[in-house]
Design a protein around this motif. Structure first.
Motif, short mmCIF file in Angstrom:
data_model
loop_
_atom_site.label_atom_id
_atom_site.label_comp_id
_atom_site.label_asym_id
_atom_site.label_seq_id
_atom_site.Cartn_x
_atom_site.Cartn_y
_atom_site.Cartn_z
N GLY A 92 -8.79 -6.88 1.80
CA GLY A 92 -8.84 -5.56 2.19
C GLY A 92 -8.67 -5.57 1.49
O GLY A 92 -8.03 -3.35 1.83
N ARG A 93 -7.13 -5.29 -0.10
CA ARG A 93 -5.84 -4.45 -0.19
C ARG A 93 -6.21 -4.56 -1.61
O ARG A 93 -6.83 -5.63 -2.09
N SER A 94 -6.33 -3.63 -2.20
CA SER A 94 -5.90 -4.00 -4.11
C SER A 94 -5.15 -4.49 -4.70
O SER A 94 -4.04 -4.77 -3.94
N GLY A 95 -5.89 -4.90 -5.98
CA GLY A 95 -4.51 -5.86 -6.62
C GLY A 95 -3.11 -5.13 -6.91
O GLY A 95 -1.67 -5.40 -6.78
N ALA A 96 -3.54 -3.89 -7.00
CA ALA A 96 -2.24 -2.79 -7.24
C ALA A 96 -1.27 -2.05 -6.37
O ALA A 96 -0.31 -2.65 -6.22
N ALA A 97 -1.86 -2.86 -4.61
CA ALA A 97 -1.77 -2.11 -3.53
C ALA A 97 -1.08 -3.47 -3.13
O ALA A 97 0.28 -3.60 -2.93
N HIS A 98 -1.19 -4.23 -3.18
CA HIS A 98 -0.56 -5.76 -3.16
C HIS A 98 0.56 -5.40 -3.92
O HIS A 98 1.56 -5.71 -3.10
N LEU A 99 0.81 -5.77 -5.59
CA LEU A 99 2.08 -6.33 -6.05
C LEU A 99 2.91 -4.22 -5.26
O LEU A 99 3.95 -4.85 -5.81
N THR A 100 2.80 -3.21 -5.06
CA THR A 100 3.49 -2.54 -4.83
C THR A 100 4.01 -2.10 -3.70
O THR A 100 5.67 -2.39 -4.00
N ILE A 101 3.75 -3.33 -2.86
CA ILE A 101 4.35 -3.53 -1.33
C ILE A 101 5.72 -4.11 -1.55
O ILE A 101 6.71 -4.22 -1.19
N TYR A 102 5.36 -5.57 -2.75
CA TYR A 102 6.62 -5.96 -2.64
C TYR A 102 7.28 -5.45 -3.76
O TYR A 102 8.65 -5.43 -3.48
N ALA A 103 7.15 -4.34 -4.82
CA ALA A 103 7.51 -3.83 -5.51
C ALA A 103 8.81 -3.17 -5.00
O ALA A 103 9.79 -3.19 -5.20
N GLN A 104 8.34 -2.47 -3.83
CA GLN A 104 8.81 -1.28 -3.29
C GLN A 104 10.20 -2.41 -2.23
O GLN A 104 11.41 -1.85 -1.82
N ALA A 105 9.77 -3.68 -1.70
CA ALA A 105 10.75 -3.95 -0.66
C ALA A 105 11.59 -4.79 -1.56
O ALA A 105 13.17 -5.72 -1.09
N ALA A 106 11.52 -4.88 -3.06
CA ALA A 106 12.56 -5.61 -4.33
C ALA A 106 13.06 -4.20 -4.56
O ALA A 106 13.99 -4.88 -5.66
N GLY A 107 13.49 -3.05 -4.26
CA GLY A 107 13.25 -1.49 -5.08
C GLY A 107 13.72 -1.94 -6.64
O GLY A 107 14.08 -1.39 -6.98
#
Length: 325
Positions: A92-107
């Motif tokens: 239910g998550r978009s491709g961009a949203a999926h990557l954004t979660i990890y990008a934010q977590a990794a700074g």
């Protein structure tokens, strides 16, 4: 430009109860090369990769990245990008949203998400829910995840699975480009034909053991010549071969000689004045040689120098997309 790291396995063994999934694997994978990690399904490739990425603990031996175990890396997402499956996405998550979660977590900057989506050709579908992605699109999204931290090491399990021919060609070219930049690229497959045009070095596992380590040229050298020859006067041909000390097997289609090229057999017949009605090269193809190694039918081979050419919280910078066994 991110620097690649040497990947090294030393006596790596992993047992699951009474089952030995990986047995005493020792090899070295160098930066600047695309290394194919080959073997039949169930050979132990994924378990070996999971040990490298700290997802399973070895029963014995070590697996290191630049001399360090995965848990010792100071910045894992910027060191190693990995995809073991293309199924670890929230539908239910978009491709961009999926990557954004990890990008934010990794700074990582948000712009990096757009950049990697562009690199893998998903810019136009970045806003779509992953549940509507094809398998090929999920493979591309997995690769985008692996590239998110711009790592020097890429570990990819069956990255062309589900891709159409154009997508496969694109992956081949992309992996070659990444290696040319000095990165370390390890890519697994159960089919030599899928990676033959891509890899520089080859590792083959059979039933958890490393049975081949070398280049494609080394693999080609394992193609034992075999010849099937026949003549109107087969008895005369047999006598000529016996006189030359050549061992043969009589078949319905002629005489089969293993380990001797067709040109030499033709020369023996010509020297004895025997006219031939058939002279056929029956050497194994490169794929057949690979299958012999993968099945354990071929004796283990190492290159002359003995080495190949060479968690749940996103904040923990999980190394791999799709971490199931």
């Amino acid at each position: 430009m991110p620097a690649g790291e040497v990947l090294e396995f030393s006596g790596l063994t992993k047992r699951f109860g009474a089952v030995t999934a990986v047995s005493d694997v020792t090899c070295r994978i160098e930066p600047g090369l695309v290394t194919g990690f080959l073997g039949a399904n169930g050979a132990g490739k994924t378990t070996t990769m999971r040990a490298l990425l700290g997802l399973v603990r070895p029963s014995s031996g070590t697996a290191t990245i630049g001399g360090l175990a995965y848990h010792e890396l100071s910045d894992p997402l910027r060191t190693v990008g990995a995809v073991l499956e293309a199924t670890g996405f929230h539908p239910g998550r978009s491709g961009a949203a999926h990557l954004t979660i990890y990008a934010q977590a990794a700074g990582l900057p948000g712009a990096r998400v757009d950049e990697v989506l562009g690199l893998v050709g998903l810019s136009d579908t970045a806003g779509r829910k992953v549940g509507g992605y094809s398998l090929g699109m999920r493979q591309r999204l997995g690769l985008a995840f692996a590239l998110l931290g711009d790592p020097g090491v890429l570990v990819l399990d069956e990255p062309t699975n589900g891709l159409d021919p154009e997508g496969i060609r694109w992956v081949r070219s992309f992996l070659r480009t990444l290696a040319a930049e000095g990165r370390t690229v390890l890519v697994s497959s159960h089919l030599l034909a899928e990676v033959q045009q891509t890899v520089d070095a080859v590792l083959i596992l059979s039933h958890g053991s490393l049975v081949f380590s070398g280049t494609l040229e080394d693999l080609a050298l394992q193609q034992e010549p075999a010849t099937v020859v026949d003549a109107p006067d087969r008895a005369a041909l047999a006598r000529a071969l016996e006189a030359s000390g050549t061992t043969f097997t009589t078949m319905r289609s002629g005489l089969r000689i293993d380990g001797v090229p067709a040109a030499r057999i033709g020369g023996i017949a010509a020297g004895a004045g025997v006219a031939l009605s058939a002279l056929n090269d029956k050497s194994l193809s490169l794929e057949e040689v690979f299958l012999e190694y993968a099945s354990g039918a071929h004796p283990p081979f190492r290159a002359p120098d003995g080495e190949p050419p060479t968690a749940d919280d996103p904040a923990a910078a999980v190394p791999t997309q799709g971490a199931s066994a």
